[in-house]
Motif scaffolding. Structure first.
Motif, short mmCIF file in Angstrom:
data_model
loop_
_atom_site.label_atom_id
_atom_site.label_comp_id
_atom_site.label_asym_id
_atom_site.label_seq_id
_atom_site.Cartn_x
_atom_site.Cartn_y
_atom_site.Cartn_z
N PHE A 68 -35.79 -32.39 -34.96
CA PHE A 68 -35.39 -31.96 -36.30
C PHE A 68 -36.60 -31.55 -37.13
CE2 PHE A 68 -31.72 -35.25 -36.00
CZ PHE A 68 -31.07 -34.44 -35.10
N LEU A 69 -37.66 -32.35 -37.06
CA LEU A 69 -38.86 -32.07 -37.84
C LEU A 69 -39.52 -30.78 -37.40
CD1 LEU A 69 -40.78 -33.14 -40.04
CD2 LEU A 69 -42.02 -34.37 -38.24
N TRP A 70 -39.67 -30.59 -36.08
CA TRP A 70 -40.30 -29.38 -35.58
C TRP A 70 -39.47 -28.14 -35.92
CZ3 TRP A 70 -44.06 -26.46 -34.33
CH2 TRP A 70 -43.86 -25.32 -33.57
N ASN A 71 -38.16 -28.24 -35.79
CA ASN A 71 -37.30 -27.09 -36.12
C ASN A 71 -37.42 -26.69 -37.58
OD1 ASN A 71 -36.35 -27.13 -33.47
ND2 ASN A 71 -34.60 -28.42 -33.97
N SER A 72 -37.44 -27.69 -38.46
CA SER A 72 -37.57 -27.39 -39.89
C SER A 72 -38.94 -26.77 -40.20
CB SER A 72 -37.38 -28.66 -40.72
OG SER A 72 -36.05 -29.12 -40.63
N ILE A 73 -39.99 -27.31 -39.59
CA ILE A 73 -41.34 -26.77 -39.83
C ILE A 73 -41.43 -25.34 -39.31
CG2 ILE A 73 -43.77 -26.98 -39.18
CD1 ILE A 73 -43.42 -30.00 -39.21
N GLY A 245 -35.81 -41.46 -42.88
CA GLY A 245 -35.76 -40.04 -42.53
C GLY A 245 -36.02 -39.15 -43.73
N LEU A 246 -35.48 -39.51 -44.89
CA LEU A 246 -35.71 -38.72 -46.09
C LEU A 246 -37.19 -38.77 -46.50
CD1 LEU A 246 -32.57 -39.72 -48.21
CD2 LEU A 246 -32.98 -37.56 -47.03
N THR A 247 -37.81 -39.93 -46.33
CA THR A 247 -39.23 -40.05 -46.67
C THR A 247 -40.09 -39.16 -45.78
OG1 THR A 247 -38.89 -42.34 -47.40
CG2 THR A 247 -41.15 -41.67 -46.89
N LEU A 248 -39.83 -39.19 -44.47
CA LEU A 248 -40.61 -38.36 -43.55
C LEU A 248 -40.35 -36.87 -43.79
CD1 LEU A 248 -40.28 -40.34 -40.19
CD2 LEU A 248 -42.26 -40.20 -41.71
N SER A 249 -39.11 -36.54 -44.12
CA SER A 249 -38.79 -35.12 -44.35
C SER A 249 -39.39 -34.60 -45.64
CB SER A 249 -37.27 -34.93 -44.37
OG SER A 249 -36.68 -35.61 -45.48
N ALA A 250 -39.69 -35.49 -46.58
CA ALA A 250 -40.26 -35.04 -47.85
C ALA A 250 -41.76 -34.82 -47.77
CB ALA A 250 -39.96 -36.07 -48.95
N LEU A 251 -42.43 -35.44 -46.80
CA LEU A 251 -43.89 -35.34 -46.72
C LEU A 251 -44.39 -33.91 -46.50
CD1 LEU A 251 -44.78 -38.57 -44.69
CD2 LEU A 251 -44.96 -38.18 -47.16
N PRO A 252 -43.86 -33.13 -45.54
CA PRO A 252 -44.36 -31.75 -45.39
C PRO A 252 -44.14 -30.90 -46.63
CG PRO A 252 -43.13 -32.42 -43.44
CD PRO A 252 -42.89 -33.46 -44.49
N ILE A 254 -44.03 -31.92 -49.76
CA ILE A 254 -45.01 -32.32 -50.77
C ILE A 254 -46.38 -31.76 -50.42
CG2 ILE A 254 -46.19 -34.30 -51.79
CD1 ILE A 254 -43.59 -35.88 -51.46
N GLY A 255 -46.74 -31.80 -49.12
CA GLY A 255 -48.03 -31.27 -48.70
C GLY A 255 -48.16 -29.78 -48.97
N VAL A 256 -47.12 -29.02 -48.66
CA VAL A 256 -47.16 -27.57 -48.93
C VAL A 256 -47.27 -27.31 -50.43
CG1 VAL A 256 -45.80 -25.45 -48.83
CG2 VAL A 256 -45.98 -26.90 -46.82
N PHE A 257 -46.55 -28.09 -51.21
CA PHE A 257 -46.60 -27.91 -52.66
C PHE A 257 -48.00 -28.18 -53.20
CE2 PHE A 257 -46.29 -29.59 -56.99
CZ PHE A 257 -45.62 -28.55 -57.61
N LEU A 258 -48.64 -29.24 -52.71
CA LEU A 258 -49.99 -29.57 -53.18
C LEU A 258 -51.00 -28.50 -52.76
CD1 LEU A 258 -50.13 -33.42 -52.49
CD2 LEU A 258 -49.80 -32.26 -54.68
N MET A 259 -50.90 -28.00 -51.53
CA MET A 259 -51.82 -26.96 -51.07
C MET A 259 -51.61 -25.67 -51.84
SD MET A 259 -52.18 -27.45 -46.95
CE MET A 259 -50.42 -27.31 -46.65
N ALA A 260 -50.34 -25.29 -52.06
CA ALA A 260 -50.06 -24.06 -52.80
C ALA A 260 -50.48 -24.20 -54.26
CB ALA A 260 -48.57 -23.71 -52.70
N SER A 261 -50.35 -25.40 -54.81
CA SER A 261 -50.77 -25.61 -56.20
C SER A 261 -52.28 -25.45 -56.34
CB SER A 261 -50.34 -27.00 -56.68
OG SER A 261 -48.94 -27.13 -56.64
N LYS A 262 -53.02 -25.94 -55.33
CA LYS A 262 -54.48 -25.78 -55.36
C LYS A 262 -54.85 -24.30 -55.30
CE LYS A 262 -58.65 -27.16 -52.88
NZ LYS A 262 -59.20 -27.90 -51.71
N GLN A 263 -54.19 -23.55 -54.43
CA GLN A 263 -54.44 -22.12 -54.35
C GLN A 263 -54.06 -21.43 -55.66
OE1 GLN A 263 -55.95 -20.36 -51.95
NE2 GLN A 263 -56.37 -22.29 -50.94
N PHE A 264 -53.03 -21.93 -56.29
CA PHE A 264 -52.61 -21.36 -57.58
C PHE A 264 -53.73 -21.50 -58.62
CE2 PHE A 264 -50.64 -21.82 -61.75
CZ PHE A 264 -49.86 -20.67 -61.80
N MET A 265 -54.33 -22.67 -58.71
CA MET A 265 -55.41 -22.87 -59.68
C MET A 265 -56.65 -22.08 -59.31
SD MET A 265 -53.93 -24.64 -61.88
CE MET A 265 -55.36 -24.82 -62.91
N GLU A 266 -56.97 -22.05 -58.02
CA GLU A 266 -58.13 -21.27 -57.60
C GLU A 266 -57.94 -19.77 -57.87
OE1 GLU A 266 -58.84 -22.12 -53.54
OE2 GLU A 266 -59.67 -24.13 -53.91
#
Length: 274
Positions: A68-73, A245-252, A254-266
């Motif tokens: 499930f995780l790999w398919n979503s990613i 399962g919801l916790t593990l599914s939320a981690l990617p 959140i990670g994408v959001f944090l990385m994109a937010s950093k790029q946004f500020m840069e």
């Protein structure tokens, strides 16, 4: 001076209250993933008595969560990549080249914002069947790409039009062609818009339940929103597994959001300096 300091204090208090309200459901979800079902029902708002990863280990054994995780990613990243590439090139063309059909072409993209893609579920199903893409992850990727491009083109076209034409003229004097102007000069300056496009479309593809339910039947090809449904039993539900399962599914996400937010500020800083 006192009034301004008092106003700032009120603003900080309100900001912290909003932060607590936003973070509380996430903290409650993570805490519940370490509890037993009995703890969740008897003390739902308290911290777990003991922190153990047995629930997470059981999750990987009960359901094919790795699939499930790999398919979503895979679906989310491929969709975002295709949307970003095609929408950026289309937006550059619409913003910088003026032909008699440019306005009509831009209106066609705007139509994609007005018409919900779910209204065409029957033609889409027949199309995917004729292409032999039923029960395939590429059916989801193509649908998410087609539905995400109109919004991305609308956002990126506005950003391209705000950039000064003198940048392109200077680049062409230095010998750059159209693609080099697009890739080397303009694209780095619209990183804030690209970050917005990435966040919006990644969240949409990651959380979507409707299209995977229609086009995917094999369990090993399901994405997380549909795959997690197997944890809802007919007579009982293991809520600790569900929260894990919801916790593990939320981690990617959140990670994408944090990385994109950093790029946004840069991107904002780079655009201001240049």
């Amino acid at each position: 001076m006192k009034t301004s300091m008092g106003g700032k204090a009120v603003q900080y208090v309100v900001a912290y209250l909003f932060m607590l309200v936003a973070l509380y459901p996430i903290v409650l979800m993570v805490a519940s993933s370490f509890k037993t079902n009995m703890e969740i029902f008897t003390s739902p708002l308290s911290l777990p008595k003991a922190f153990s990863f047995e629930t997470y280990q059981k999750l990987w054994e009960v359901v094919p969560f790795a699939d499930f995780l790999w398919n979503s990613i895979f679906v989310s990243l491929m969709s975002v990549l295709l949307i970003t590439i095609f929408s950026a090139m289309a937006a550059f063309y619409l913003a910088r080249f003026s032909f008699k059909w440019t306005a009509a072409l831009y209106f066609v993209f705007l139509l994609g914002l007005m018409i919900p893609v779910k209204l065409g579920i029957v033609p889409l199903f027949l199309l995917m069947k004729s292409l032999n893409l039923l029960n395939s992850l590429w059916s989801l990727i193509l649908i998410y790409t087609a539905s995400g491009i109109p919004v991305a083109v609308f956002i990126l076209t506005g950003f391209f039009r705000t950039l000064p034409v003198e940048l392109e003229e200077a680049a062409r004097i230095d010998g750059c062609n159209n693609f080099q102007v697009f890739w080397r000069v303009l694209l780095p300056l619209i990183r804030p818009a690209l970050a917005t496009v990435v966040i919006i479309n990644f969240i949409h593809a990651w959380n979507d339940f409707f299209f995977p339910l229609i086009f995917i039947q094999e369990d090993t090809l399901k994405t997380i929103p549909v795959g997690m449904m197997v944890l809802f039993g007919e007579y009982e539900t293991d809520w600790s597994l569900l929260f894990a399962g919801l916790t593990l599914s939320a981690l990617p996400m959140i990670g994408v959001f944090l990385m994109a937010s950093k790029q946004f500020m840069e991107g904002l800083t780079a655009g201001a300096v240049k």
